[in-house]
Write a protein that holds these residues in place. Structure first.
Motif, short mmCIF file in Angstrom:
data_model
loop_
_atom_site.label_atom_id
_atom_site.label_comp_id
_atom_site.label_asym_id
_atom_site.label_seq_id
_atom_site.Cartn_x
_atom_site.Cartn_y
_atom_site.Cartn_z
N ASN A 150 0.74 -1.23 0.13
CA ASN A 150 0.09 -0.02 -0.05
C ASN A 150 0.85 1.23 -0.06
O ASN A 150 0.55 2.24 -0.59
N LYS A 151 2.00 1.22 0.77
CA LYS A 151 2.99 2.53 0.72
C LYS A 151 3.34 2.63 -0.84
O LYS A 151 3.48 3.67 -1.28
N GLU A 152 3.73 1.48 -1.67
CA GLU A 152 4.37 1.86 -3.10
C GLU A 152 3.17 2.21 -3.77
O GLU A 152 3.45 2.94 -4.50
N LYS A 153 1.98 1.65 -3.47
CA LYS A 153 0.82 2.26 -4.41
C LYS A 153 0.52 3.67 -4.18
O LYS A 153 0.26 4.39 -5.20
N LYS A 156 3.28 5.75 -5.87
CA LYS A 156 3.14 5.70 -7.66
C LYS A 156 2.12 6.72 -7.88
O LYS A 156 2.22 7.36 -8.51
N TYR A 157 0.76 6.58 -7.05
CA TYR A 157 -0.17 7.32 -7.35
C TYR A 157 0.22 8.84 -7.12
O TYR A 157 -0.08 9.69 -7.83
N GLU A 160 2.59 9.98 -10.40
CA GLU A 160 2.28 9.87 -11.72
C GLU A 160 1.39 11.11 -11.74
O GLU A 160 0.99 11.59 -10.87
N LYS A 161 0.86 11.13 -13.02
CA LYS A 161 -0.02 12.32 -13.58
C LYS A 161 -1.47 12.30 -12.60
O LYS A 161 -1.80 10.87 -12.71
N SER A 162 -1.90 13.09 -12.42
CA SER A 162 -3.25 13.18 -11.71
C SER A 162 -4.20 14.46 -12.25
O SER A 162 -3.49 15.29 -12.89
N SER A 163 -5.28 14.51 -11.63
CA SER A 163 -6.00 15.72 -12.03
C SER A 163 -5.54 16.94 -11.24
O SER A 163 -5.79 17.91 -11.62
N GLU A 164 -4.89 16.50 -10.27
CA GLU A 164 -4.29 17.90 -9.34
C GLU A 164 -3.08 18.30 -10.37
O GLU A 164 -2.70 19.56 -9.93
N ASP A 165 -2.72 17.80 -11.18
CA ASP A 165 -1.67 18.63 -12.18
C ASP A 165 -2.12 19.50 -12.89
O ASP A 165 -1.62 20.45 -13.34
N ILE A 166 -3.59 19.17 -13.53
CA ILE A 166 -4.21 20.37 -14.25
C ILE A 166 -4.67 21.37 -13.78
O ILE A 166 -4.50 22.75 -13.97
N TRP A 167 -5.30 21.51 -12.35
CA TRP A 167 -5.86 22.50 -11.85
C TRP A 167 -4.80 23.01 -10.93
O TRP A 167 -4.12 22.42 -10.15
#
Length: 191
Positions: A150-153, A156-157, A160-167
């Motif tokens: 769970n720490k690795e996931k 990784k989350y 990586e790219k997410s919606s937080e990068d857009i806004w």
């Protein structure tokens, strides 16, 4: 069936009478004593008793170790989960259901509708396989494995790219968002 009922008698067997039981010999008088067991039987009995005592001691030690590990696991579960906020337990049935839904027609259709492509379900399959592997471990090792995964996931989350990068987060709140004339903003294109 051969193990629960005897075969029914045939006509020839039914016609012949059953033989009378043989008379049993009278029991020996009580005055006669039984012969003493041989020394090999006594040795075998004593070695069996020693083996049984050793097995019981081993099982008792294993039981005490499991009880101690269970108490330690409860402490580890509480302290690790409080520190990280991540789960230290995993349900294999839930992991299988998520994998099955991902591969199902409905799951793929939803992904095509939202994103325009099929979904890669290899991560869900890996989660289910991991759960099966962790399930056969001891309680403490299982919790440690799940916490590490769970720490690795989570890492990784976050990387990586997410919606937080857009806004972009505003430093000051927006004031009077809907004040003013809409015609000015759209240059009269709404008319």
């Amino acid at each position: 069936m051969f193990w629960s009922k005897p075969n029914p008698p045939t006509d020839a067997a039914a016609a012949t009478p059953a033989p009378a039981p043989a008379p049993t010999p009278a029991p020996a008088p009580a005055a006669e004593s039984k012969p003493a067991p041989s020394s090999s039987n006594a040795d075998r009995e004593s070695s069996a008793d020693k083996d049984l005592a050793a097995l019981m001691a081993e099982l008792d030690a294993e039981h005490k170790a499991n009880a101690l590990a269970a108490r330690h696991a409860e402490r580890v579960h509480i302290t690790e989960e409080d520190k990280t906020g991540l789960e230290t337990d995993m349900n294999c049935l839930t992991a299988f259901d998520e994998m099955f839904y991902c591969y199902s027609f409905g799951g793929q259709f939803l992904n095509i509708y939202r994103y325009g492509e099929f979904r890669d379900c290899s991560e869900k399959s890996a989660d289910w396989r991991f759960c099966l592997k962790a399930k056969v471990r001891g309680e403490v090792a299982k919790r440690a494995m799940i916490l590490q995964r769970n720490k690795e996931k989570a890492a990784k989350y976050k990387t990586e790219k997410s919606s937080e990068d857009i806004w972009k987060v505003r430093k000051t709140p927006l004031t009077d968002a809907f004040a003013g004339d809409i015609e000015e903003v759209t240059d009269g294109k709404l008319s």
